[in-house]
Design a protein around this motif. Structure first.
Motif, mmCIF file in Angstrom:
data_model
loop_
_atom_site.group_PDB
_atom_site.id
_atom_site.type_symbol
_atom_site.label_atom_id
_atom_site.label_comp_id
_atom_site.label_asym_id
_atom_site.label_seq_id
_atom_site.Cartn_x
_atom_site.Cartn_y
_atom_site.Cartn_z
ATOM 1 N N GLN A 51 92.320 -2.075 102.887
ATOM 2 C CA GLN A 51 93.542 -1.901 102.095
ATOM 3 C C GLN A 51 94.381 -0.739 102.577
ATOM 4 O OE1 GLN A 51 91.339 -2.186 98.096
ATOM 5 N NE2 GLN A 51 93.370 -2.988 97.686
ATOM 6 N N CYS A 96 94.944 -6.333 92.060
ATOM 7 C CA CYS A 96 94.609 -5.632 93.307
ATOM 8 C C CYS A 96 95.800 -4.816 93.781
ATOM 9 C CB CYS A 96 94.223 -6.663 94.361
ATOM 10 S SG CYS A 96 93.765 -5.952 95.941
ATOM 11 N N LEU A 97 95.523 -3.608 94.243
ATOM 12 C CA LEU A 97 96.554 -2.731 94.814
ATOM 13 C C LEU A 97 97.300 -3.419 95.964
ATOM 14 C CD1 LEU A 97 97.305 0.310 94.300
ATOM 15 C CD2 LEU A 97 95.693 0.888 96.126
ATOM 16 N N HIS A 139 84.751 -7.370 93.652
ATOM 17 C CA HIS A 139 86.105 -7.352 94.210
ATOM 18 C C HIS A 139 86.136 -6.537 95.509
ATOM 19 C CE1 HIS A 139 90.617 -7.229 93.603
ATOM 20 N NE2 HIS A 139 90.453 -6.201 94.420
ATOM 21 N N HIS A 143 86.650 -7.501 99.647
ATOM 22 C CA HIS A 143 87.613 -6.894 100.576
ATOM 23 C C HIS A 143 86.990 -6.654 101.951
ATOM 24 C CE1 HIS A 143 91.391 -6.162 98.570
ATOM 25 N NE2 HIS A 143 90.822 -5.563 97.542
HETATM 26 ZN ZN LIG Z 1 91.693 -5.198 95.728
#
Ligand SMILES: [Zn+2]
Length: 166
Positions: A51, A96-97, A139, A143
């Motif tokens: 991310q 989610c960011l 979650h 990722h």
């Molecule tokens: Zn996320």
């Protein structure tokens, strides 16, 4: 260390991450910066390395103070995490960011055990989690396997305009 949050469809978010060496100073520095970013982002309970543009198997997580929390391990920072067991199933809204505009209904196990390595020491850490924290771990585990919650929803009917993120 400056971190640049990546949004879907950035290809780094769809990359299966390489193992992270917990004793690599660059990994330790990245992990520290991810913790700072997580705690500075309202409502954010976890960030995985892809991310912020790094395709290494590393995430930070802290559900302290979040709603629907039962188990709470406090701050967790894990390299090369592995899901070793899971039980139950529950569908709940998730965000989610890296997916700023949507949330989705996602089925996840309700209790899990995860094992990973602690940056800096390389020691193994084993955590049993349930409820919201178990969902947050799954979650983040997704990722580092190149999966977003968008890959887990049953279809477009399970997506919603974003209200808050996980
Ligand atoms: Zn996320």
């Amino acid at each position: 260390m400056e971190l640049d949050v990546r949004h879907a469809p950035d290809p780094v978010l769809s990359t299966v991450c390489a193992p992270a060496d917990p004793c690599d100073p660059a990994v330790v520095e990245l992990a520290d910066a991810m913790v700072v970013l997580m705690h500075a982002s309202p409502g954010c309970v976890g960030i995985a390395a892809p991310q912020v543009g790094h395709a290494v198997s590393l995430f930070v997580l802290d559900v302290t103070g979040a709603r629907r929390v039962e188990s709470c391990a406090g701050l967790v920072v894990l390299c090369s995490p592995v899901l070793v067991s899971s039980e139950g199933r529950e569908v709940r809204r998730e965000g989610c960011l890296s997916v700023p505009d949507l949330t989705g209904d996602v089925g996840r196990a309700t209790s899990i055990t995860v094992v990973g390595l602690v940056p800096g020491t390389g020691e193994e850490r084993r955590i049993e989690a349930n409820a919201f924290e178990a969902r947050a771990f799954q979650h983040e585990l997704d990722h580092v396997q190149g999966l977003l919650f968008l890959d887990r929803v049953a279809g477009a009917h399970a997506l919603f305009p974003r209200k808050r993120y996980l």
